[in-house]
Structure formats: structure tokens, C-alpha cells
Scaffold this motif. Structure first.
Motif: not given
Length: 79
Positions: A5-6, A55-59, A61-62
Motif C-alpha cells: 500500500v502506497t 484487494r477488497s480486504e486491503v481496501t 484496511m486502508c
């Protein structure tokens, strides 16, 4: 899977750390640097096996913790 994640300040948001870096570079003789934007990179090791689910999970998280979406934007790389 791994996720990177940037996180960067949104365009138009003042970046005092970036300006301090630019000033320090100029002091070291690097006069050609017109601007600096400072951000952060977060690398995550995930148990997920499906890239879209990761990607959905990291989104989530963000949106919930990793980025202040009022002033920051983020991009996600899944590998």
C-alpha cells in the motif's frame, strides 16, 4: 499473498515534511529539486489466496485505519 500500500497526501494538501526534505536537499547542493512529496509504504503478508478478495480486504484496511482518506490517497499492489 503480499500487498503493498502506497499512501500519499492528496494533491493540494500542504506537505511540510516534503518541503523540509526539499530544503535539506538544496542545502546539500541538490539545487534542481523543485518539489518533494513525502508518503509511506506499508507491506502486508496476507493469508488470502484470491487476489480480488485480498484487494477488497486491503481496501477496507486502508479506509478504516491505514490512510486518512480526508487528506491522503492510496494505491494497492497485490502480488
Amino acid at each position: 499473498m503480499k500487498a503493498r500500500v502506497t499512501i500519499m497526501l492528496k494533491d493540494g494538501v500542504l506537505d511540510p515534511q516534503g518541503e523540509a526534505i526539499r530544503h535539506a536537499l538544496a542545502g546539500l547542493g541538490h539545487k534542481g529539486v523543485a518539489g518533494v512529496r513525502q508518503g509511506k509504504v506499508i507491506e502486508l503478508d496476507l493469508d488470502a489466496t484470491d487476489a480480488e478478495a485480498a484487494r477488497s480486504e486491503v481496501t477496507r484496511m486502508c479506509e478504516g485505519l491505514l490512510a486518512n482518506t480526508v487528506i491522503e490517497k492510496y494505491s494497492i499492489e497485490i502480488a
